[in-house]
Every structure is written in structure tokens, then in C-alpha cells.
Design a protein around this motif. Structure first.
Motif, PDB file in Angstrom:
ATOM      1  N   ILE A  42     -17.642  -3.288  15.584  1.00 56.58           N
ATOM      2  CA  ILE A  42     -17.643  -4.660  15.086  1.00 56.58           C
ATOM      3  C   ILE A  42     -19.078  -5.174  15.101  1.00 56.58           C
ATOM      4  O   ILE A  42     -19.668  -5.361  16.171  1.00 56.58           O
ATOM      5  CB  ILE A  42     -16.742  -5.562  15.953  1.00 56.58           C
ATOM      6  N   ALA A  43     -19.642  -5.401  13.930  1.00 57.89           N
ATOM      7  CA  ALA A  43     -21.048  -5.793  13.825  1.00 57.89           C
ATOM      8  C   ALA A  43     -21.313  -7.113  14.535  1.00 57.89           C
ATOM      9  O   ALA A  43     -22.345  -7.274  15.204  1.00 57.89           O
ATOM     10  CB  ALA A  43     -21.451  -5.891  12.359  1.00 57.89           C
ATOM     11  N   GLU A  44     -20.413  -8.075  14.401  1.00 57.00           N
ATOM     12  CA  GLU A  44     -20.618  -9.408  14.990  1.00 57.00           C
ATOM     13  C   GLU A  44     -20.412  -9.434  16.505  1.00 57.00           C
ATOM     14  O   GLU A  44     -20.578 -10.476  17.136  1.00 57.00           O
ATOM     15  CB  GLU A  44     -19.678 -10.424  14.320  1.00 57.00           C
ATOM     16  N   ARG A  45     -20.041  -8.329  17.089  1.00 62.13           N
ATOM     17  CA  ARG A  45     -19.892  -8.240  18.543  1.00 62.13           C
ATOM     18  C   ARG A  45     -20.807  -7.168  19.115  1.00 62.13           C
ATOM     19  O   ARG A  45     -20.471  -6.459  20.054  1.00 62.13           O
ATOM     20  CB  ARG A  45     -18.435  -7.952  18.916  1.00 62.13           C
ATOM     21  N   GLU A 103     -17.811  -1.610  10.682  1.00 63.35           N
ATOM     22  CA  GLU A 103     -18.714  -0.644  10.073  1.00 63.35           C
ATOM     23  C   GLU A 103     -18.682   0.687  10.804  1.00 63.35           C
ATOM     24  O   GLU A 103     -18.496   0.737  12.022  1.00 63.35           O
ATOM     25  CB  GLU A 103     -20.144  -1.199  10.031  1.00 63.35           C
ATOM     26  N   GLU A 104     -18.841   1.741  10.031  1.00 60.61           N
ATOM     27  CA  GLU A 104     -18.835   3.085  10.591  1.00 60.61           C
ATOM     28  C   GLU A 104     -20.249   3.484  10.979  1.00 60.61           C
ATOM     29  O   GLU A 104     -21.184   3.366  10.183  1.00 60.61           O
ATOM     30  CB  GLU A 104     -18.280   4.081   9.570  1.00 60.61           C
ATOM     31  N   LYS A 137     -10.664 -12.230  13.270  1.00 64.73           N
ATOM     32  CA  LYS A 137     -10.751 -12.449  14.713  1.00 64.73           C
ATOM     33  C   LYS A 137     -11.050 -11.118  15.397  1.00 64.73           C
ATOM     34  O   LYS A 137     -10.310 -10.146  15.225  1.00 64.73           O
ATOM     35  CB  LYS A 137      -9.440 -13.025  15.245  1.00 64.73           C
ATOM     36  N   SER A 138     -12.107 -11.084  16.176  1.00 67.16           N
ATOM     37  CA  SER A 138     -12.480  -9.830  16.842  1.00 67.16           C
ATOM     38  C   SER A 138     -11.377  -9.342  17.781  1.00 67.16           C
ATOM     39  O   SER A 138     -11.195  -8.133  17.960  1.00 67.16           O
ATOM     40  CB  SER A 138     -13.790 -10.007  17.609  1.00 67.16           C
ATOM     41  N   ALA A 139     -10.612 -10.276  18.365  1.00 71.74           N
ATOM     42  CA  ALA A 139      -9.539  -9.894  19.288  1.00 71.74           C
ATOM     43  C   ALA A 139      -8.489  -9.027  18.614  1.00 71.74           C
ATOM     44  O   ALA A 139      -7.804  -8.242  19.271  1.00 71.74           O
ATOM     45  CB  ALA A 139      -8.877 -11.151  19.866  1.00 71.74           C
ATOM     46  N   GLY A 150     -22.502 -12.177  21.029  1.00 77.89           N
ATOM     47  CA  GLY A 150     -23.745 -11.745  21.646  1.00 77.89           C
ATOM     48  C   GLY A 150     -24.631 -12.889  22.102  1.00 77.89           C
ATOM     49  O   GLY A 150     -25.465 -12.716  22.991  1.00 77.89           O
ATOM     50  N   ASP A 151     -24.463 -14.080  21.502  1.00 82.52           N
ATOM     51  CA  ASP A 151     -25.313 -15.211  21.863  1.00 82.52           C
ATOM     52  C   ASP A 151     -24.726 -16.060  22.981  1.00 82.52           C
ATOM     53  O   ASP A 151     -25.246 -17.143  23.280  1.00 82.52           O
ATOM     54  CB  ASP A 151     -25.589 -16.085  20.633  1.00 82.52           C
TER      55      ASP A 151
END
Length: 368
Positions: A74-77, A66-67, A186-188, A259-260
Motif C-alpha cells: 500500500i503506497a499510502e501506508r 502496487e507491486e 480504506k487501508s484497513a 506515515g505522517d
């Protein structure tokens, strides 16, 4: 042959002939439609300027790019910065995809080609482009790789294209001439691999859980290292000390932890503590946690104000020193943003700094 049987045969010929005609007309219509679609964009009228987010959904993972304030994250990170070049590449390639081939498809073939929507058997990877207010601008299901000639190992071979489908048209499969390697949740795959960099180290201290610790320091950037608290007969191995300090300037990111991921999970509740001070006026407090899948969980804090030497180094021009200061300030801003996250750093990049005290010393046979 009786007149009755002859009449039945004539009727069958009429029916079969009519069916054949209908089938022929349908096939002809399909071919004309397919030919008309060739070279056409999958997303008509969509421009990259409209895209404010990209959601990638795999069977077992979802990732949202997301901008925010002109930067992609990365929203999930937890908003960790995404590599802008990779995001731009996906957006441009996805929007500019053109149809190389178009064919009708049934339910069984859709699952076989991994073109079902998320949550179904045979699901592929869904890419959704979102605009302002999270409005969907277009979706695409990315399925199996397409090969002009079937390779021995499809998983490792470079593909000639990809099978794709638009969810609003589930009865048509398209082949595009791009393998769409960026279709990954994958965030990587979406982060810049450069980690924080500890350069021009002045002092370095390592405290390993259980009491093992050591500290090395030097008076100048080109001076030799001394081992704090060295006992009689102990002599430091300069090459190993150099490797320990230099390795901190070459760190790479493997990934960013979710994050968790709590301290007990990451091992950062009982970490190895690394403290480093630099000749540029910066200090780093690094915590190295447990090893998972070849990577250490790492967190860090950086403090201080970049202050290069008041005089340029031999051969260094004043403009070059000024540029170095600007580079340091830019890097410091990036590192402070990065320090809010738990990182995953390859084991190989930390091995030299995680040595025990005894491994920094010259052996008896090396002293001769």
C-alpha cells in the motif's frame, strides 16, 4: 374546415409521423446495441498479468496498491504489505466483469447513481488498473448498489450487482452481477489482520506512564508465574497472569497509521512500555499509545534469534520441531518488516496486558 387549416394539419401529421419514425429507429438501434453488449467484458483484451498497480479513488480518499519485487504493498501506508489474496481477487474480478445490462444515461441520473468522476458532485469510486511505467490500462467508476428488489435498508443489504460506468463512455451505464465489495480506498480493507505474535512468554514487564509497573516470570513454559517484588501477603492470580501473556499471541491488526502520524498524535511520545522475552529466544519491546476509535496506536521492535528448545517436547517429533523453527524464522522476517510501521490494534486485544499491578493479585476473599 377551411382548405388552409386542412393543409396545416396534414403538414403536422407528416412532421409528427417523421419524428415518431426517427424515435422508433433510434430506440430500435439502442436496443440492438444494448443486446449486443450483454455478456461482453467491460475491459476487452486486458489481462491480470499486465497489471502492476491498482489505484482506487473515493470522494475523500485515494489508495494505491502496487507491486514491488513480486509483492503487493500500500503506497499510502509507506509500503505496508497488502493482502495478496484480496488484491488478486479485485484484479481478477475487475478484469473479468461482464455486462449484465446496458442503458443510456443523462447527467442527472449519472450523479444520482454516483457515477460521476472523482472531484464532481455525485462521484463514485474509481478503479484504475495501471501497467508498467504507470500506464493506464483501464478505468471504471463504481456507483450505487443494484438490487432486483429494493430492500428496506440498502446500506446493509447484500446487493445483486453494481451500477458501473466507463469514463470514456459517460452516456452509458452498465449493471454488473458482482457487488464489488472490494471497491474501497480504506487501508484497513487491504491488510492481513494477523499482527505480530508473542508466544511462549518467559517474562513480561509492563510500565504504565505515571509510575505504575509490574513484572511476571516463569522458569518453564508449563510452570507457574511469579510476581517480581511481591510483598508479604500478596499472591498472584495465575489465570490473570496467563491471560496477560497469552493475549500477546492473539493480537490483530485493525489498520496501519499514516506515515505522517507523529508521536504526539499517536501518544507514542508517552507510551505504556511492554517488554516480553520468550522461550524461543526472541525479545519484544512494545510501545502502546493513545486510544482512537476503539484502537490503540502501537509500535514495536523484535530482536533475537529463534532458538527452540534443544530437545523436542514430549510427543513432538524432530521433523515437527524443525518445521516450528522454520515457521519462527518466517514469522520473524514478517514481523521485522511490520515493525517499521505504526499499527492500530483493537483495545479489546490489549486489555489483559494493560491491567494495573493490583488487578493481577488475588483478592482477600479469593485467598480463602
Amino acid at each position: 374546415m377551411s382548405a388552409r387549416i386542412a393543409a396545416v394539419l396534414v403538414a403536422l401529421l407528416v412532421v409528427l409521423g417523421g419524428s415518431a419514425l426517427v424515435y422508433y429507429q433510434q430506440e430500435r438501434s439502442n436496443r440492438a446495441s444494448n443486446l449486443a453488449a450483454l455478456g461482453q467484458p467491460l475491459f476487452k483484451g486486458l489481462s491480470a498479468a499486465e497489471v502492476r498497480a491498482i489505484r482506487i479513488t473515493e470522494p475523500r480518499a485515494t489508495l494505491t496498491l502496487e507491486e514491488k519485487a513480486g509483492r503487493w504493498a500500500i503506497a499510502e501506508r509507506g509500503g505496508f504489505p497488502a493482502d495478496f489474496g484480496k488484491v488478486r481477487d479485485l484484479a481478477l474480478k475487475g478484469i473479468e466483469l461482464k455486462i449484465a445490462q446496458s442503458e443510456p444515461i443523462g447527467d442527472k441520473d449519472r450523479a444520482r447513481l454516483e457515477l460521476e468522476e472523482p472531484g464532481k458532485n455525485g462521484a463514485g469510486t474509481q478503479i484504475e488498473f495501471l501497467g508498467a511505467d504507470a500506464k493506464s490500462l483501464g478505468r471504471l467508476i463504481v456507483g450505487r448498489k443494484y438490487f432486483k428488489k429494493e430492500p428496506e435498508n440498502a446500506a446493509r443489504a447484500s446487493a445483486d450487482g453494481r451500477f458501473v460506468m466507463r469514463p470514456e463512455d459517460p452516456k452509458t451505464v452498465y449493471i454488473v452481477a458482482d457487488a464489488l465489495a472490494q471497491a474501497s480506498a480504506k487501508s484497513a480493507d487491504w491488510i492481513e489482520k494477523t499482527a505480530f505474535a508473542v508466544e511462549k512468554v518467559k517474562s513480561l514487564e509492563v510500565r504504565i506512564p505515571g509510575g505504575e509497573s509490574w513484572r511476571i516470570e516463569r522458569a518453564k513454559d508449563d510452570a507457574g508465574w511469579t510476581l517480581a517484588g511481591a510483598r508479604a501477603g500478596e499472591k498472584i492470580d495465575v489465570s490473570r497472569a496467563n491471560s496477560a501473556s497469552y493475549s500477546l499471541s492473539l493480537l490483530e491488526l485493525a489498520d496501519v497509521a499514516p506515515g505522517d502520524a507523529g508521536p504526539a498524535t499517536t501518544g507514542l511520545d508517552k507510551p505504556t512500555l511492554v517488554s516480553a522475552a520468550t522461550f524461543d529466544g526472541l525479545s519484544y519491546a512494545i510501545r502502546i499509545g493513545r486510544l482512537e476509535g476503539g484502537n490503540h496506536f502501537v509500535s514495536f521492535e523484535v530482536s533475537g534469534v529463534p532458538t527452540p528448545s534443544p530437545k523436542p517436547a514430549p510427543g513432538e517429533k524432530a521433523e515437527e520441531q524443525a518445521q516450528r523453527l522454520r515457521t519462527l524464522e518466517e514469522r520473524l522476517a514478517r514481523e521485522k518488516a511490520m515493525s517499521k510501521h505504526v499499527l492500530l490494534i483493537p483495545k479489546a486485544k490489549l486489555e489483559d496486558v494493560l491491567k494495573k499491578r493490583s488487578e493481577l493479585l488475588l483478592k482477600k476473599e479469593e485467598k480463602k
